[in-house]
Write an enzyme that holds these catalytic residues in place. Structure first.
Site, short mmCIF file in Angstrom:
data_model
loop_
_atom_site.label_atom_id
_atom_site.label_comp_id
_atom_site.label_asym_id
_atom_site.label_seq_id
_atom_site.Cartn_x
_atom_site.Cartn_y
_atom_site.Cartn_z
N LYS A 1 11.30 8.97 -4.16
CA LYS A 1 10.05 9.49 -4.71
C LYS A 1 10.07 11.02 -4.73
CE LYS A 1 7.06 5.90 -2.62
NZ LYS A 1 6.39 5.36 -3.81
N ARG B 1 6.99 -5.72 -3.16
CA ARG B 1 6.99 -7.10 -3.65
C ARG B 1 8.15 -7.91 -3.09
NH1 ARG B 1 7.08 -4.85 -9.63
NH2 ARG B 1 5.94 -3.27 -8.45
#
Length: 486
Positions: free
Chosen positions: A264, A338
Site C-alpha cells: 500500500k 477475503r
C-alpha cells in the site's frame, strides 16, 4: 467507566440536568415532563431560560446555567430531540463531553423511561470513551451520574443491558485502537482468552500455525506467511443450555495490513491497525451474549494474520488452497481479507453447521466510495434475515445499507488455473468481494449475511456517541439482533 446509579429522587442536587425537546417548527424548546418534577422555582427559571437562550431542543444541544447560592448550584438543559432512544443516546454523549469537568451530575428522566434510559446510558458511556497510551494531558473529572426515574428497581435490567452493550463496544474499540506494535495475532488471541476466562458455558480454542497447517487453512496461512508473528484462528463458543438457534459470526482479523507484496502507499497504510475491527466486533458480541445470558448459541471465528512483506510472503499470482479444498488465484496480495474469511466460513459450514452465518469485515475501500464514512454495506439473499439485522443495527444506533448481489458480476470471479479469482479488478469492488465470499457459504447461502464495514469502523471526528478513532461498529447491532433470537 462512569458509575451510573438509578435513584427515585435527587440525593445530591448540586448539578441538575433537565431534558428539553422541540415544541414545534418555530417555537422555543419545552421541558420534558419527568418522573420527579423539579422544584417550582427551578422549573420556572428553566422555562424562562428556554426562549432567552434560543434553545431548540435538538438532540445533543447542551446549555449550562449557573445559580450562585441556589440549589442546585448548576442547572443544565439537555436537548433530546424526538425523545426516542436515538435522541437520548446522542444527548447522553453530548452531556458526557460538556460536563466533563463536573464530578457528579443528576439527570431526571420521563415517567416511561425504558428507551430513554438505554439511550442515555449508552451515550454517556460511549461518549466519554478515551483511548490513550500516555498520562499526559487532563482527564475528565466526571465520575458519577445519578439518574432519577419513577421505579429504579424495574429499570435495573435496562441499565444492565445498556452497560454491557457499552462495555463490549468499548472493548472492541480498545482492541481496534491498539497499535500494531503491540497487537499481533498471538496478542489478540490472548486478549480474547483473558476476557473469556471464568465465564460459564463459554469455550475457547485457539489454533496456532502448526494446527492450521495440519487442518488445511491455506488462506490464513498464505496471508500470515510473510510475518514473523504467526497466524491464529480463534474459535469462541457461547453454548447456553437449551439454545435452539446456532449463529456463527466470522470477523476479519488482519492485525496489520501492509498490502503484502502489493504494498500500500503510506497514506493508505497508516491506519491499518484497524483492519481487525470485524474480529473485534464479533468477539465483543459473543462476550456480550454470554454476559447477558442470551439463550442463543453463538460461535465466533476470528481468523488472525499480519499481512507483511518478506521473503516468505505470498505472491501475486499464487494459488491458495482453502479449508475444504476450493482454490483461489490471487493477483493482488492487498485483497487478503477475503482469503482468511473464506477459510473460516468454509470451516463453519462444513464442521459447525449453524443455522445462520454472519461475517463482518473491513474488506474494501469501495464501501466508503459507495456509502460514505458512516454506513456499512450489507449483502444477503435472505430478505427477512437482512431486514431483521438492518432493524437491529438501526435500533442500536449504527448504520448499514443493503446492497445488491449482482449475479452477472459472478463472471469476474472466473480463473483459468483455479476455482476462483479472488482479486479481479473490474469494478464494483465491494459487490465482487461479497460474491467471492458467497462461494464459501455452501448450504448456508440463503442464511448468510456479509457486512463490509471498513468505512464505519473508524471515525475521523466526534459525532453523536462516536469519538475520534475506532467506533466498535457491529458490536451493538449484533448484540441487539442476537437478543431477538431467543
Amino acid at each position: 467507566m462512569l458509575a451510573i446509579r438509578l435513584v427515585s429522587g435527587p440525593a445530591r442536587p448540586d448539578t441538575l440536568v433537565l431534558p428539553i425537546r422541540p415544541e414545534g417548527p418555530d417555537g422555543p424548546a419545552a421541558l420534558v415532563p419527568t418522573a420527579a418534577a423539579p422544584g417550582g422555582d427551578v422549573r420556572a427559571e428553566a422555562v424562562a431560560l428556554l426562549p432567552a437562550a434560543r434553545l431548540t431542543g435538538a438532540a445533543g444541544e447542551v446549555r449550562e446555567h449557573l445559580r450562585p447560592g441556589g440549589t442546585p448550584a448548576r442547572l443544565w438543559l439537555l436537548g433530546v430531540g424526538a425523545g426516542d432512544e436515538h435522541g437520548w443516546r446522542v444527548a447522553g454523549a453530548a452531556l458526557a463531553r460538556a460536563a466533563k469537568d463536573e464530578t457528579h451530575i443528576t439527570i431526571a428522566l420521563p415517567e416511561e423511561a425504558t428507551d430513554a434510559l438505554r439511550g442515555l446510558a449508552e451515550g454517556l458511556l460511549l461518549g466519554s470513551y478515551r483511548y490513550r497510551l500516555t498520562e499526559a494531558g487532563g482527564t475528565p473529572a466526571l465520575a458519577e451520574v445519578d439518574v432519577v426515574v419513577g421505579d429504579p428497581e424495574a429499570l435495573a435490567p435496562t441499565l444492565a443491558t445498556a452497560r454491557t452493550t457499552a462495555e463490549m463496544t468499548r472493548l472492541a474499540r480498545d482492541l481496534t485502537n491498539t497499535p500494531s506494535s503491540t497487537k499481533n495475532p498471538e496478542w489478540f488471541a490472548a486478549q480474547v482468552a483473558s476476557a473469556a476466562s471464568g465465564r460459564a458455558d463459554l469455550h475457547l480454542r485457539v489454533r496456532g500455525p502448526e494446527e492450521l497447517v495440519a487442518e488445511g487453512f491455506g488462506g490464513i496461512l498464505a496471508v500470515g506467511g510473510g510475518s514473523a508473528s504467526g497466524p491464529r484462528l480463534v474459535e469462541l463458543d457461547w453454548r447456553p443450555a437449551g439454545a435452539r438457534t446456532h449463529v456463527v459470526l466470522v470477523g476479519k482479523g488482519i492485525t496489520f495490513d501492509t498490502g503484502g507484496i502489493s504494498i500500500k502507499p503510506v497514506p493508505a497504510m497508516k491506519l491499518m491497525r484497524k483492519d481487525m475491527a470485524g474480529a473485534a466486533a464479533v468477539v465483543a458480541a459473543t462476550l456480550g451474549a454470554a454476559a447477558l445470558g442470551l439463550p442463543v448459541r453463538v460461535t465466533t471465528l476470528a481468523p488472525l494474520a499480519e499481512n507483511m512483506v518478506s521473503g516468505s510472503a505470498f505472491r501475486p499470482g499464487d494459488i491458495v488452497r482453502h479449508y475444504g479444498g476450493l482454490t483461489s488465484e490471487s493477483t493482488n496480495s492487498d485483497a487478503e481479507g477475503r482469503l482468511v474469511l473464506a477459510d473460516a466460513m468454509a470451516y463453519a459450514v462444513r464442521e459447525l453447521q449453524p443455522d445462520l452465518l454472519i461475517d463482518l469485515a473491513t474488506l474494501t475501500g469501495a464501501n466508503a466510495v459507495a456509502l460514505g464514512k458512516r454506513h456499512a454495506a450489507l449483502y444477503s439473499e435472505n430478505d427477512d434475515l437482512a431486514a431483521d439485522l438492518l432493524a437491529a443495527i438501526t435500533a442500536a444506533g449504527e448504520r448499514a445499507w443493503r446492497m445488491p448481489l449482482a449475479d452477472d458480476y459472478v463472471e469476474y470471479l472466473g480463473s483459468e488455473i483455479a476455482d476462483l479469482h479472488s482479486s479481479p479488478n473490474r469494478g464494483a469492488g465491494s459487490v465482487v468481494a461479497a460474491l467471492y465470499l458467497r462461494e464459501f457459504t455452501g448450504d448456508l447461502r440463503d442464511r448468510w449475511v456479509h457486512l463490509d464495514m471498513s468505512a464505519p469502523s473508524w471515525s475521523d471526528d466526534v459525532h453523536g456517541e462516536l469519538v475520534k478513532g475506532a467506533t466498535g461498529w457491529g458490536a451493538r447491532g449484533l448484540l441487539r439482533w442476537l437478543a431477538t433470537l431467543g
